[in-house]
Design an enzyme around this catalytic site. Structure first.
Site, mmCIF file in Angstrom:
data_model
loop_
_atom_site.group_PDB
_atom_site.id
_atom_site.type_symbol
_atom_site.label_atom_id
_atom_site.label_comp_id
_atom_site.label_asym_id
_atom_site.label_seq_id
_atom_site.Cartn_x
_atom_site.Cartn_y
_atom_site.Cartn_z
ATOM 1 N N HIS A 128 3.714 11.755 7.467
ATOM 2 C CA HIS A 128 4.420 12.176 8.448
ATOM 3 C C HIS A 128 2.990 12.731 9.272
ATOM 4 O O HIS A 128 3.934 12.940 10.069
ATOM 5 C CB HIS A 128 4.989 13.573 8.016
ATOM 6 C CG HIS A 128 4.019 14.681 7.230
ATOM 7 N ND1 HIS A 128 3.972 15.000 6.076
ATOM 8 C CD2 HIS A 128 3.571 15.750 8.151
ATOM 9 C CE1 HIS A 128 3.491 15.803 5.616
ATOM 10 N NE2 HIS A 128 2.730 16.158 7.326
ATOM 11 N N ASP A 164 5.328 10.024 0.923
ATOM 12 C CA ASP A 164 4.467 10.754 1.973
ATOM 13 C C ASP A 164 2.949 10.154 1.914
ATOM 14 O O ASP A 164 2.029 11.073 2.252
ATOM 15 C CB ASP A 164 4.729 12.124 1.807
ATOM 16 C CG ASP A 164 4.543 12.924 3.022
ATOM 17 O OD1 ASP A 164 4.601 11.939 4.159
ATOM 18 O OD2 ASP A 164 4.136 14.339 3.267
ATOM 19 N N SER A 242 -2.321 18.778 6.008
ATOM 20 C CA SER A 242 -1.879 17.957 5.612
ATOM 21 C C SER A 242 -1.860 16.897 6.042
ATOM 22 O O SER A 242 -2.815 16.483 6.693
ATOM 23 C CB SER A 242 0.168 17.465 6.549
ATOM 24 O OG SER A 242 0.568 18.517 6.700
#
Length: 517
Positions: A128, A164, A242
């Site tokens: 993402h 992911d 992230s």
């Protein structure tokens, strides 16, 4: 004068008494307990100093291999929301001129983290971080920033929405590299460090513990092959973390930070990391094959409930309930596994929940054979299953009461089953055709579920009951068919095969319901 003389003698006596007392106290070693000398010994503080030095050493070792990632992509200006129809003409002219002058930014972007895994420039990060809102389409430009202030344009080698995970490549040599550990050896309660670039603050280190393993975040992504085997930590993780590493006490990466649980969008105590063994397998697949090949046995699964365990004949509530098959002819179906089976072991490892089965399967490649052990109504059965490569998800049309021509189907044939606490209507040909429903799934649709009835929180509105597995196995085509099955149960359990709509099409599951005596 005599008064002053007596005061002087009194003062001298007080001073002499104080000095004498001090000398006496020091002789007995009483003064070492005084306030000014209340200092912990070296032996007392050494463990704390050692722990602090360990954190410093780990941070010094790891941070040079952590990168900051910025990304940009072009905005489709033709896709801007249209202005309201009743906006005044002068305001419409203003907004039109505002757009024509380029005041709306032509690009947008964001920031994330990553870490270097090879000296020649391969980098692991989150999918993402380097894709658009659909989590599949790569962005137009990715730039990687190193701790030594160098920057590189990066190529997105590949990305996998189901885990992911994404892999980047920069043109550089002799880069610092992070060693990858084994998350399966990590224990709840162990200290970990999270390193990344949260909220615009580059190369930030936070500490905490592993607070849980095998976490499933519903809604993290919508793929039916999505992984729910995450590491939970209370090390502070925020937006921008992230893709950064979660590091153990030996300076090894055991996870890749991916998500937070927060009502506000900032750290509220818990973050979640993708296990590094899974991330590495996906990375190796992307580098070798150009894509992530997702191994699967082709079943739709949920954690077994108390009722599921009872129907399967298990003594404890554990295992994974097979609700159905992802499509016709999957490896699990060909091997002999049936809907309603509870998987208790795979590849000679115990399976207590969905995350455990997902982890076992993802540690293999498509084409591998694994043994799967199930419980089926009191019988233990073993099957050899050859793993397939999971197909891409397909969108589906939603079920409704409307006929293809737009007219509304009549609802006068709604029937209530009081034992289950549901209202039902047969699935019409128009409904089935509209949603591309398979012929075997054309059963009865649930239109309402009574609060606290037997089926409360088991069946839901728009579920389609199409088969009974227990106490008798038969197709369900009408509300009367289901009523006969309920009567045959005589207050015990009914086991139903149910189809429901999802963003990925029709999916089936097994629903075990305990009826009132």
């Amino acid at each position: 004068m005599s008064s002053l003389s007596s005061r002087a003698r009194w003062s001298v006596a007080v001073v002499a008494a104080f000095l004498g007392g001090l000398i006496l106290a020091s002789g007995f070693d009483w003064t070492r307990y005084g306030f000014a000398q209340a200092k912990p010994s070296t032996s007392q503080i050494q463990p704390l100093a050692d722990a602090s030095n360990a954190f410093v050493a780990i941070a010094d070792h790891v941070t040079p291999a952590v990168v900051s990632i910025s990304m940009e992509y072009r905005i489709d200006r033709s896709a801007r929301p249209s202005l309201p129809r009743n906006i005044p003409p002068e305001m419409r002219e203003f907004f039109d001129r505002f757009g024509d002058q380029g005041q709306l930014p032509p690009t947008t972007g964001g920031q994330g983290s990553g870490f270097i895994v090879s000296k020649d420039g391969y980098i692991l990060t989150n999918n993402h971080v380097v894709t658009r809102e659909d989590r599949r389409t790569p962005v137009d430009r990715v730039t990687v920033h190193l701790l030594d202030n160098r920057s590189f344009r990066a190529k997105v080698v590949g990305n996998d929405p189901t885990t992911d995970v994404a892999v980047l490549k920069i043109d550089a040599r002799d880069l610092p590299v992070l060693p990858l550990g084994n998350d399966r050896n990590a224990r709840v309660g162990e200290w970990v460090l999270a390193i990344g670039n949260p909220l615009g603050f580059d190369f930030t280190v936070t500490a905490g513990i592993i607070s849980a393993k095998g976490r499933n975040l519903n809604g993290l992504n919508q793929s039916r092959y999505a992984i729910g085997d995450l590491i939970q930590t209370d090390a502070a993780i925020n937006q921008g973390n992230s893709g950064g590493p979660l590091v153990n006490q030996r300076g090894e990466v055991i996870g890749m930070n991916s998500a937070i649980a927060s009502p506000t969008g900032v750290n509220a105590g818990y973050g979640f990391a993708i296990p590094i063994t899974l991330a590495k397998r996906v990375m190796d697949d992307i580098i070798k094959h150009g894509r992530a090949r997702v191994p699967a046995i082709g079943v739709q699964i949920t954690d077994a409930t108390e009722d599921d365990a009872a129907v399967a004949g298990l003594k404890k509530i554990s295992g994974v309930l097979v609700g159905g098959f992802a499509e016709n002819g999957t490896p699990a179906e060909k091997a002999g596994i049936q809907a309603g089976d509870v998987i208790i072991s795979a590849d000679n490892e115990p399976v207590d929940r969905v995350a455990a089965l997902q982890r076992i399967v993802r540690n293999h490649e498509p084409g591998d054979n694994i043994q799967v052990v199930v419980m089926r109504r009191g019988e233990r059965k073993t099957f050899s299953v050859k793993l397939m490569e999971a197909p891409a998800d397909r969108p589906a049309r939603q079920l409704s009461d409307n006929n293809p021509d737009g007219s509304v189907s009549p609802s006068s044939n709604v029937v209530t089953n009081s034992e289950l606490g549901v209202s039902l209507v047969p699935v019409t040909s128009a409904m089935a055709e509209q949603t591309k429903m398979q012929a075997r799934h054309r059963g009865v649709r649930v239109t309402d579920v009574a609060t606290f009835g037997a089926a409360y929180r088991k069946l839901f509105e728009d579920d389609v009951v199409f088969e009974s597995l227990s106490p008798v196995q038969q197709a369900i085509r009408t509300p009367a068919d289901l009523a006969k099955v309920v009567q045959a149960a005589k207050g015990g359990y009914v086991s139903l095969n149910v189809a429901s709509q999802s963003p990925n099409g029709w999916q089936t599951r097994i629903v075990n319901i305990r009826l009132s005596e």
